[in-house]
Each structure stands twice: as structure tokens, then as C-alpha cells.
Design a protein around this motif. Sequence first.
Motif, PDB file in Angstrom:
ATOM      1  N   THR A 287       0.817  -1.222   0.000  1.00 23.65           N
ATOM      2  CA  THR A 287       0.000   0.000   0.000  1.00 23.65           C
ATOM      3  C   THR A 287       0.846   1.266   0.000  1.00 23.65           C
ATOM      4  N   GLN A 288       2.031   1.221   0.570  1.00 26.59           N
ATOM      5  CA  GLN A 288       2.870   2.415   0.632  1.00 26.59           C
ATOM      6  C   GLN A 288       3.270   2.876  -0.772  1.00 26.59           C
ATOM      7  N   ARG A 289       3.703   1.946  -1.607  1.00 25.96           N
ATOM      8  CA  ARG A 289       4.088   2.296  -2.972  1.00 25.96           C
ATOM      9  C   ARG A 289       2.859   2.708  -3.800  1.00 25.96           C
ATOM     10  N   ILE A 290       1.763   2.011  -3.551  1.00 22.20           N
ATOM     11  CA  ILE A 290       0.539   2.338  -4.287  1.00 22.20           C
ATOM     12  C   ILE A 290       0.070   3.750  -3.946  1.00 22.20           C
ATOM     13  N   GLN A 291       0.105   4.118  -2.676  1.00 19.39           N
ATOM     14  CA  GLN A 291      -0.320   5.446  -2.245  1.00 19.39           C
ATOM     15  C   GLN A 291       0.611   6.538  -2.768  1.00 19.39           C
ATOM     16  N   ALA A 292       1.930   6.231  -2.835  1.00 25.03           N
ATOM     17  CA  ALA A 292       2.883   7.210  -3.364  1.00 25.03           C
ATOM     18  C   ALA A 292       2.595   7.493  -4.833  1.00 25.03           C
ATOM     19  N   ASP A 293       2.300   6.436  -5.603  1.00 24.07           N
ATOM     20  CA  ASP A 293       1.950   6.626  -7.005  1.00 24.07           C
ATOM     21  C   ASP A 293       0.649   7.407  -7.153  1.00 24.07           C
ATOM     22  N   GLN A 294      -0.306   7.089  -6.278  1.00 28.88           N
ATOM     23  CA  GLN A 294      -1.593   7.758  -6.374  1.00 28.88           C
ATOM     24  C   GLN A 294      -1.463   9.253  -6.129  1.00 28.88           C
ATOM     25  N   ASP A 365       5.336   8.261 -16.764  1.00 32.66           N
ATOM     26  CA  ASP A 365       6.267   7.764 -15.755  1.00 32.66           C
ATOM     27  C   ASP A 365       6.041   6.270 -15.526  1.00 32.66           C
ATOM     28  N   SER A 366       6.997   5.659 -14.834  1.00 33.66           N
ATOM     29  CA  SER A 366       6.874   4.260 -14.447  1.00 33.66           C
ATOM     30  C   SER A 366       6.219   4.195 -13.078  1.00 33.66           C
ATOM     31  N   LEU A 367       5.055   3.557 -12.998  1.00 32.83           N
ATOM     32  CA  LEU A 367       4.305   3.434 -11.755  1.00 32.83           C
ATOM     33  C   LEU A 367       4.245   1.973 -11.333  1.00 32.83           C
ATOM     34  N   TYR A 368       3.952   1.755 -10.067  1.00 33.43           N
ATOM     35  CA  TYR A 368       4.043   0.414  -9.484  1.00 33.43           C
ATOM     36  C   TYR A 368       3.037  -0.563 -10.081  1.00 33.43           C
ATOM     37  N   LEU A 369       1.755  -0.262  -9.997  1.00 30.54           N
ATOM     38  CA  LEU A 369       0.736  -1.195 -10.474  1.00 30.54           C
ATOM     39  C   LEU A 369       0.484  -1.086 -11.977  1.00 30.54           C
ATOM     40  N   THR A 370       0.463   0.116 -12.496  1.00 33.74           N
ATOM     41  CA  THR A 370       0.119   0.296 -13.920  1.00 33.74           C
ATOM     42  C   THR A 370       1.346   0.338 -14.824  1.00 33.74           C
TER      43      THR A 370
END
Length: 449
Positions: A287-294, A365-370
Motif C-alpha cells: 500500500t505504501q508504494r501504491i499510495q505514493a503513485d496515487q 512515468d513508471s508506476l508500481y501497479l500500472t
Amino acid sequence: MGTGTMKHKVLLGGALLLGVCAGIFIYEQRTPAEEQGDGRIVAEKKSPVRREMTEFRMKDFDRGWIRYADGGTLVTEDGGLTWREGAVPESEEASVEPAVWSGMLPEERKPDTVVFQSREYPVKQSQFMTDRLGWVLLPHSAELKHSVLVTTDGGNTWYNEVTPSIRTAMQEEKKRQQQIKDEAARYASEGNAKLAIGSQWTLLPDTVSPGDVVLVRHSGPGEVSWQGKTFPLEPSGAGYFTYVPVSMQVKPGSYAIGDQTLTVKAKKFETQYLQVTKQMEAMKQDTQRIQADQKAIDAARSKSEPEFLFSEAFIQPIEGILTTPYGYTRYVNGKLDSTHTALDLAAKQGTPIKATNDGVVALADSLYLTGNSIYIDHGMGLFSQYAHLFELHVKAGDRVKKGDIIGTVGTTGFSTGPHLHFTFWAHNTPVNPNLFFNTTPFHWLRKET
């Protein structure tokens, strides 16, 4: 309609030409002087004489002419602010250039009478250039300064000369007509354009399903309140616009927007079941990486150009195989995951991806989930999203045109194979991309006169 003065007096056949006011020559007629016994002049009677206007015509917002009973003519090139003696060119004798878009003109505006200075006068000739701007010629009268009157409010108020403030109103009306023309070109037909531009509120369309989006048009500035949120109306063309997203959570029913009713119809969405590796399943636990991307995504989508950046129909970015339609309820490894608010289009890795329409790259950019992802701003709070790319060919701030190659198909991020995850976002709410392909929101108007 404009004023001019003469600083000297000229005697013409017993009449003294005093001056020129709005092209109306005023004379003083001298009568024999009354004399006392010693020959002194004790009084002199005078009576004003005005030339009779017989016809006028405005060629456009600026050029026009007036003809008098004695055959003389005056011409103007500034809407009647000033006049000069001159011949009327043969090309302008009878022709009239209509307002830039005739669709907004009234049927036939030919008033029989007008009220000026609390008195009603019969109309000899009239000419309206737009629904607001018009002129009338009244019968010759010694009571009137001159016989041509002008209105800039559709005939509610009439003026017998063009002052600088009236001229400014004319120029504003000319600008408004150009805005009407520019906006009218966006609609599917002149009938639809006339309907939308002539209404206080317009919903494009007025019947939708959950997951759709509505383009709202209003005749004036303001905002739209919808589902607990407020969307400001932005000026464009002759109106004010905003997108109203109808999220998947909106219940079917009737909703008031302005003086219109939006109908939301029920729609059934299918279910999809995916099997992924435990490693991929674990990605959604970070969730930490997901929230940072969001945060980065929200920041990019929070700033949109306050204008429509496109002028043509949207295109599908690739001709891939549709593997997941919009709105599917998705289960991953047997567990309820989410509603898939995008299209998944499978294609070979490296397949070029086209920009769906003109816009500005808000994020690349390069994002974690997408994975490698692109967001393009199309103005007014509308963004297109491209995810799981193999390569990025654009960067934030780039202006792109419809059909530009912005990247290639890949399988980066949370992905089971090469494909393009594509959708639209309206005010940070995902909306059905199928609504846009081969059309524009201005063509969503389903009524026509």
C-alpha cells in the motif's frame, strides 16, 4: 448616429447651414427682418430644416449608408459612430452580410412600431444583424434629431446616435457572434447547435448509465453540484461547460441539473475471473508504494486546461483484441478485487500506441501497479490514461496531436500479458471510453430541431 460639427456658417440660397449632427444637415431659414422706424432690426424668426432620410442599410457590423430625399448619401465604416459624405459602392447597394452564424437570428424581425423617449413611432424600415443588434428608420419628423435608431438589446432600448459606449456594445456583439460560430461548428448539425446555444441548460446526453459522463452546458457562469461535489463551469465558445461523471455507484433514477433532468438507467455488467501468481497477487499488498503513485497521479490530474483542447473525434489508441470490457466486476484468484473501469486491449509487445486526441501530457512515468503509464489532458478536466506500456515516447508537458505515437504496448506493472489498459477520467472519476470513440462529447446531443 455619430456627431460632427462645423465651426463656420455658410449661407446657401437664403438658408444658413449651422452644422452637421450624425449626418443630418440643419439649416436656419431667415425671414424678412422686422424693423423700427429708425431701421434697426428688432427680431429675426428662424425655423430649423432637416434633410429627410429615405433609406439606410448596414452592410455588416461596421459598414453602412444612409440615403436622403435629395439624393445625397452618407457612409460609415465604424458602425455609425462617424459618418461622411460619399457614394455607395454598387457592390454594397443591395447586399447585406448576415451575422457570422445565421442560425441564431430570429425568424423575421420587422417591428411595426418602436418606443423611443416614451413615445411610440411607426417603423418605415428595419434591419437586425443579430438577435440583439438592429436598426430602424422612422418616418421623417421635425421632432427627431434624426430618423435612424439603433438597439443593442434586441429592441428593448433604442438610441438615436451611436456613442462610444454603444459602439463598444456593438463590438462585444460581434465578438459574441464569432464565439457562437466557433461553438456551433462543434455540434453534429446546425439544428443541434441552435438547440444547445439557444437554451439555458443543455445536457449532452440527457440519458446515461452508471460509468458514463455528461457534458453540461449553461448560458452563463456558475457551477454544477452533483453527488456531493461541485464542478465549476468554464467558458468556451458562447457558453460555459463542465463534465459531470456518473460513477458506477450512482443509482438509476432522475436527477435535476439546472432546469434539465438527467436520466440514469440501470445497466448490467459482466463478471471476470483472473488467476495470477502469488507474487503478482502480493503486489497489491504494498500500500505504501501504491499510495505514493496515487499522489503523483492525483497531482497530475488536478490541473487541467480550462478549454477544450480537441476539435475532432476521438480514436481508439490501438486495434487490439478486447479482453476485458469496461465495467466488468473482477475477481482475482477467487477473491472480489474491483470494478474494471477501463478497456483492456491485447496486442503484440511493441505495437505503437496513438494519442486518442489532441492534448497535453500530464504524466509519463513508471508506476508500481500500472507500469509505464501516460495521462493526457484534453481540457476541462478530461484525461485519457494509457497503462502497462513497454516504452514511453513522450514526457510531461509535451503537446500531442491526435494519432501521434506516444509509446508502445507492453506488460509492465500488474499485468498478465502484453496489452493496453485504456480509459478516460473526468474530474478524477473513471468513465466509459466507448462513449468517445469516433465522436466527441458535442455529438452526444440526441435531440434536434
